[in-house]
Design a protein around this motif. Structure first.
Motif, PDB file in Angstrom:
ATOM      1  N   HIS A   1       0.791  -1.239   0.000  1.00 47.76           N
ATOM      2  CA  HIS A   1       0.000   0.000   0.000  1.00 47.76           C
ATOM      3  C   HIS A   1       0.816   1.279   0.000  1.00 47.76           C
TER       4      HIS A   1
ATOM      5  N   HIS B   1       0.238  -3.016  -5.586  1.00 49.37           N
ATOM      6  CA  HIS B   1      -1.063  -3.439  -5.085  1.00 49.37           C
ATOM      7  C   HIS B   1      -1.878  -4.035  -6.222  1.00 49.37           C
TER       8      HIS B   1
ATOM      9  N   HIS C   1     -11.139  -4.269  -5.288  1.00 55.14           N
ATOM     10  CA  HIS C   1     -10.012  -3.928  -4.418  1.00 55.14           C
ATOM     11  C   HIS C   1      -8.910  -3.305  -5.263  1.00 55.14           C
TER      12      HIS C   1
ATOM     13  N   CYS D   1      -6.354   3.140  -0.923  1.00 52.91           N
ATOM     14  CA  CYS D   1      -6.934   1.836  -1.283  1.00 52.91           C
ATOM     15  C   CYS D   1      -8.401   1.828  -0.871  1.00 52.91           C
TER      16      CYS D   1
ATOM     17  N   HIS E   1      -8.361  -0.519   2.232  1.00 48.08           N
ATOM     18  CA  HIS E   1      -7.391  -0.362   3.324  1.00 48.08           C
ATOM     19  C   HIS E   1      -6.946   1.066   3.561  1.00 48.08           C
TER      20      HIS E   1
HETATM   21 FE   FE2 Z   1      -5.604  -2.819  -0.245  1.00 45.83          FE
END
Ligand code: FE2
Length: 124
Positions: free
Chosen positions: A50, A67, A73, A113, A116
């Protein structure tokens, strides 16, 4: 050094950028709840996947995030920020998470992200 200040609603995932924080107790509300401050590099997820990998070369800031870029995602955007400017490049899942910006001094590079959250790397 200026920092990116984001607030997120944990119900609907709305994300807002605060230009001038109010510094009072009223805060920002969405879905009848106070929006949470998004802190960079604080999610329990892989840092290596990330955190922006930054290279300064030929008067450019080259950024890569190692990533996955899948429909559910992916890295939504990458931002370069310093005390004077702030630039975003928005991505979708068909893109690769590799972008470049014109060089600016004392920059911090952020990636976001969709699962995340916020990650950052400061250019030394
Ligand atoms: Fe992620």
């Amino acid at each position: 050094m200026r920092e990116l200040l984001l607030k997120k609603c944990n119900n609907c995932n709305a994300l807002i950028k605060v230009i001038n924080d109010c510094n009072c107790k009223c805060s920002f509300v969405c879905c009848d709840e106070i929006m949470e401050t998004v802190n960079a590099n604080s999610t329990d997820a892989s840092i290596e996947k990330h955190k922006p990998i930054v290279k300064v070369e030929n008067n450019k800031i080259k950024v890569k995030v190692d990533h996955v870029m899948e429909s559910d995602h992916y890295i939504e955007w990458i931002c370069v920020l310093n005390d004077k400017e702030e630039k975003y490049i928005y991505l979708d899942s068909s893109d690769i998470a590799e972008v470049e910006f014109d060089y600016v001094d004392n920059a911090t590079v952020y990636s976001y992200c969709n699962k995340h959250g916020l990650w950052k790397t400061t250019i030394e």
